[in-house]
Each structure stands twice: as C-alpha cells, then as structure tokens.
Write an enzyme that holds these catalytic residues in place. Structure first.
Site, PDB file in Angstrom:
ATOM      1  N   LYS A 118       0.357  -1.003   0.151  1.00 25.74           N
ATOM      2  CA  LYS A 118       0.326  -0.459  -0.010  1.00 25.74           C
ATOM      3  C   LYS A 118       1.081   1.329  -0.197  1.00 25.74           C
ATOM      4  O   LYS A 118       0.304   2.145  -0.739  1.00 25.74           O
ATOM      5  CB  LYS A 118      -0.966   0.253   1.385  1.00 25.74           C
ATOM      6  N   LYS A 201      -4.617  -9.636  -5.942  1.00 28.34           N
ATOM      7  CA  LYS A 201      -5.624 -10.547  -5.132  1.00 28.34           C
ATOM      8  C   LYS A 201      -7.012  -9.588  -5.610  1.00 28.34           C
ATOM      9  O   LYS A 201      -6.192  -8.059  -4.895  1.00 28.34           O
ATOM     10  CB  LYS A 201      -5.083 -10.088  -3.698  1.00 28.34           C
ATOM     11  N   LYS A 204     -10.875  -4.440  -2.367  1.00 33.38           N
ATOM     12  CA  LYS A 204     -11.643  -3.202  -2.729  1.00 33.38           C
ATOM     13  C   LYS A 204     -11.336  -1.569  -3.329  1.00 33.38           C
ATOM     14  O   LYS A 204     -12.137  -1.411  -3.960  1.00 33.38           O
ATOM     15  CB  LYS A 204     -12.358  -3.068  -1.663  1.00 33.38           C
TER      16      LYS A 204
END
Ligand code: ATP
Ligand code: LTN
Length: 340
Positions: A118, A201, A204
């Site tokens: 991230k 993966k 969202k």
C-alpha cells in the site's frame, strides 16, 4: 480479573468499510464466519478506524460503515448468536493500540507485506496510521481474548504479528495478560484473484472496471465481468495453480457450489472456457441473489440497523473494557475507577 467465562472458543474478525464488498470478501471471510457461527462465541467488527489509514472521503465513511454492517447481516450473521459492532464505537480499541504501540518494534511493522504494497501504491500519501495498521488490528483481536481469527490468506501475517506482540508482552510482564490467537484461513478461495489480473488479489480499493465482482452487482454485470475474465489460451479445464486465471475461476466455482474438485473437472470435461465462465457467473448469481434481497430489506430501515449496532457496541465494550483494564493494571498504570 477473569478471562472469558464461556467454554466455546472465541472468534473475532473484521472488514474495513473502504469500498464495495466483493466475492473475495464473501468467500475469504464472511461465508466462513456465517458457517461456523454456532460453534464459537463470535465478535464481528466493522473496522472504520482502519479504513482511514489510506486517503478516504469523510462524506462517504458513515454510509460505507452502514453498508458493511448491513452486508454482514444480509450474509447471515445473526445478532442473537454474534456480536456485531463498529470499531470506533468501542474506544478501548484505540486505547489498547497505544499500549501495544509502545511495545512493538518498528522493524516488525516494516516487514508487513500489506504496508509495503500500500505504501508503494500511495507514494507521497503514506500516513503513520498505515504503518501502525497491524498494531490496531492486534488490539482488535487481543481485546476479546480471541482464540481464532478467520481471515483470507492476505491477513495471515498480521495475525502472526499479533501473536508475536502478545507473546513478547506476556513474557515481559511475567503474566498471561493476552490470549494468543490463531489465524484460520479457508481451504478453498482463501485468495480470490482479480478477474482482470489473476496474479493480483481481488481488492475493494482497486477501481479498474472488470477487476472485482461486487456483492451488489446485477446479474447481467456479473455475467459480463466473468465473460471478460483473463484466462490463458489452453483448452482443458483442470485445477492447475500455474494457470492463474483458470484456477481462480474454478476455485470461485468450487466455493460457490461446494462441489469437489474431481466432480468439477468431470463436469467440465469436453467443455470450453466460455461454458466455464457462464456457469461460474450463474453459480455466483444464485448464491448472492438472496443476500441482495435481504440487504435491501435491511437498508430500508437504517434506524433499526443503527439500534443493532448500538447494542453490539455495548456488548463488545463489556468484554473489551475488562481486557483493557487488565492490560493497564499489568503495565503499571494508576487506575482511578472513572465513570465513562
Ligand atoms: P482493501 O482493498 O480496502 O484493502 P480488501 O478487499 O482487501 O480491502 P478487507 O476489508 O481488507 O478487504 O478484508 C476483509 C476480509 O476479506 C479479510 O478477512 C480479508 O482477508 C478477506 N479478503 C479480502 N480480499 C480477499 C480476496 N481477494 N480473497 C479472499 N479473501 C479476501
Ligand atoms: N486487516 C483486516 C481487517 C481487520 C481485521 C481485524 C481482521 C481489522 N482488524 C481483526 C481480523 C481481525 C483486513 O481484512 N484487511
């Protein structure tokens, strides 16, 4: 101070209100929580404090929090058997996180895969909260003396870190203040991959149009997304981890239908990728249509939903507060019995 009185093992898990829930969240997390609800004493949290560790829209957080809560209930979490609550409603989470912060080496956090990924995606907007995310997650788990933490594969490292933090504090304090939790990862569909890129993966927060199948997507959108799913140029339909796109579709099919891998391979013998994609879409639609219907009923009455969350927070706090006081006490704090 006593730990849990029930003979059942305790489960805690959570989802961030950071976007629209997808079939990865359902198969990797929610479905398993629902399936094992009777076996355990359950705490399910909507982790809104975690959702602000990346840039977010304040005007959307409240609505997203209600949406995730409604989706928990729509998927089958039953408030009479499970405690469902919003993390920020129980201030003990932030308080214990601070205590744990002061006992977690920086190096442990620097090794976390999610932080590395991230912070790479968000160059220039990396906040301290993102680095500290796993410590808040450790607080979530340790506050409830959770024995089991059911999560998708991507969260295993965070649960292992929680174990390390708890073990090192217990040994430093010379007493068993915290229960050591175990991660529980589903056997099938532990890691549902993006339909547009089966090496990543399903997430969202990825916004490419055919990446994720949302739990609220319409049937025709679901069919379209599966039809466009990236696959290889092979022909035979077999479970083969090297063929990422095909393996992902077969795993989704297996998890949606509950059939064995052998039965699925036999079923698709002589059929093509087009058939597989259509049938995965159909299996997904029939699984999530009843969830969508319940979701609409629940969101039609937001006041009732808020009442359920308030009750959940009260039940959660009754447990969390005991653990927090035990931690303050063991760590040497002077604790006047203040009224909250
Ligand atoms: P974000 O993209 O905002 O990080 P996310 O889609 O990864 O969100 P989380 O809220 O982080 O979702 O995860 C909720 C639960 O769903 C966790 O238990 C997580 O392990 C599981 N989960 C998330 N994505 C997948 C996936 N692709 N496959 C299987 N399980 C998943
Ligand atoms: N980091 C988790 C969400 C989460 C969680 C938890 C899961 C926050 N606190 C405690 C299990 C237990 C994720 O799914 N991304």
């Amino acid at each position: 101070m006593t730990k849990k009185p029930s003979s059942k093992q305790r489960v805690l898990s959570g989802v961030q209100p950071s976007g629209d829930l997808h079939i990865g969240n359902y198969l990797g997390a929610l479905k398993n929580w629902v399936d094992s609800q009777d076996e355990f004493e359950n705490f399910f949290c909507i982790v809104d404090l975690h959702a602000i560790t990346v840039p977010y829209e304040p005007s959307e957080l409240r609505e997203k929090t209600r949406e995730v809560a409604a989706m928990y209930f729509a998927c089958g979490i039953d408030p009479s058997r499970s405690v469902v609550f919003v993390q920020s409603h129980v201030s003990e989470h932030a308080e214990l996180a601070w205590l744990l912060n002061c006992a977690t080496p920086m190096g442990w956090l620097g090794r976390m895969h999610q932080y590395k990924e991230k912070s790479e995606q968000q160059k220039g907007q990396v906040f301290v909260g993102l680095f500290d995310y796993p410590v808040l997650m450790a607080a979530d788990i340790l506050l409830y003396d959770a024995d089991r933490v059911p999560v998708g594969e991507d969260q295993k490292q965070h649960v292992e870190l929680t174990r390390d933090i708890a073990q090192s504090l217990n040994s430093r304090l010379g007493q068993s203040v915290f229960t050591i939790p175990q991660p529980f990862i589903p056997g099938v569909a532990a890691r549902v991959m993006g339909l547009d890129d089966p090496k990543k993966k399903m997430s969202k927060s990825t916004s490419t149009p055919h990446h994720a199948v949302g739990l609220l997507d319409e049937p025709k959108t679901i069919l379209k997304k599966f039809k466009r799913a990236v696959t290889d140029s092979g022909r035979s339909i077999r479970f083969d981890e090297e063929r990422h796109g095909l393996h992902n579709l077969l795993s989704i099919y297996q998890s949606m239908t509950g059939e064995t891998a052998e039965a699925i391979e036999a079923h698709f013998e002589g059929k093509g990728y087009g058939d597989l994609k259509r049938e995965v879409a159909e299996a997904t639609i029939s699984r999530i249509e009843p969830i969508q219907k319940r979701y609409r009923e629940i969101t039609d009455d937001p006041a009732a939903l808020d009442r359920l969350l308030l009750e959940g927070a009260e039940r959660a706090r009754a447990v969390a507060n005991v653990t927090l006081e035990r931690a303050f006490d063991a760590m040497g704090f002077l604790r006047p019995r203040l009224k909250k």
